[in-house]
Design a protein around this motif. Sequence first.
Motif, mmCIF file in Angstrom:
data_model
loop_
_atom_site.group_PDB
_atom_site.id
_atom_site.type_symbol
_atom_site.label_atom_id
_atom_site.label_comp_id
_atom_site.label_asym_id
_atom_site.label_seq_id
_atom_site.Cartn_x
_atom_site.Cartn_y
_atom_site.Cartn_z
ATOM 1 N N GLU A 54 0.836 -1.199 0.000
ATOM 2 C CA GLU A 54 0.000 0.000 0.000
ATOM 3 C C GLU A 54 0.871 1.249 0.000
ATOM 4 O O GLU A 54 1.852 1.332 0.753
ATOM 5 N N ARG A 56 0.744 5.426 0.361
ATOM 6 C CA ARG A 56 -0.025 6.587 0.769
ATOM 7 C C ARG A 56 0.147 7.693 -0.265
ATOM 8 O O ARG A 56 1.261 8.129 -0.560
ATOM 9 N N ARG A 64 -3.685 0.593 -3.199
ATOM 10 C CA ARG A 64 -3.312 -0.727 -2.667
ATOM 11 C C ARG A 64 -3.320 -1.765 -3.783
ATOM 12 O O ARG A 64 -4.212 -1.789 -4.627
ATOM 13 N N GLU A 213 -0.802 -5.169 8.963
ATOM 14 C CA GLU A 213 0.224 -4.329 8.354
ATOM 15 C C GLU A 213 1.195 -3.822 9.418
ATOM 16 O O GLU A 213 0.801 -3.581 10.549
#
Length: 213
Positions: A54, A56, A64, A213
């Motif tokens: 993933e 940001r 993702r 995660e």
Amino acid sequence: MHFGVIVGTHFQGMEFGNSGPVTFTDADGTETESLVTCEQDRWDMGFHVGVLGEMRLSEYFAARVAPVLYFGSRHVSFRDLRLAAQGDVEPFERIDLKTVYVACSMDLIYAAKRFNNHRPYVMAGIAPMLNLSAKSNDYIRMKPTEVFLEVGIGCDFYLPYFKLRPELKFMYSLTDGLNKDYKSEIKDKNQHKYAGSVNSARSSIVALTFYFE
């Protein structure tokens, strides 16, 4: 950029389009007209595992990518309406379609502001899938590839050593997954009335997934 692992459970569904009356040649070489309907008669739970990466993009958006393996089954029933009208022969035939999908979900996530250790979000994306069980010898056969649209909701829980993310996701096939050429490959003539009873099939999946995660 961060990574994680995926585990979860799901249900697989199937929407069939029925052909109506169909003329076929039976094992004796006689042309016969049949009227068979096809439907999924129950839902069974499957499971899936995978990994994720993933990235940001901003304060609220993230992208993702998640390769996932889906293991499940679909119970399909064929009902011969002509035999049912006679009343003296069992009109049902049932098959169990085992499925193994390899998917690669590509999703866009929009998350709210973090509140304490929680952060809810919504997501949407597409998931190309490879059906590893598409060559099984059943009354019907699915294509080896499908493309799914997926939408869902979830929430991030920030724990001391990792982030836990439960997510509920709905997936629906954008393509007709039925292999229409399979009927010509069937050697058992008695199966032709079942193979010809379906003219389309679209898959759906309801998945509850846990991301670590």
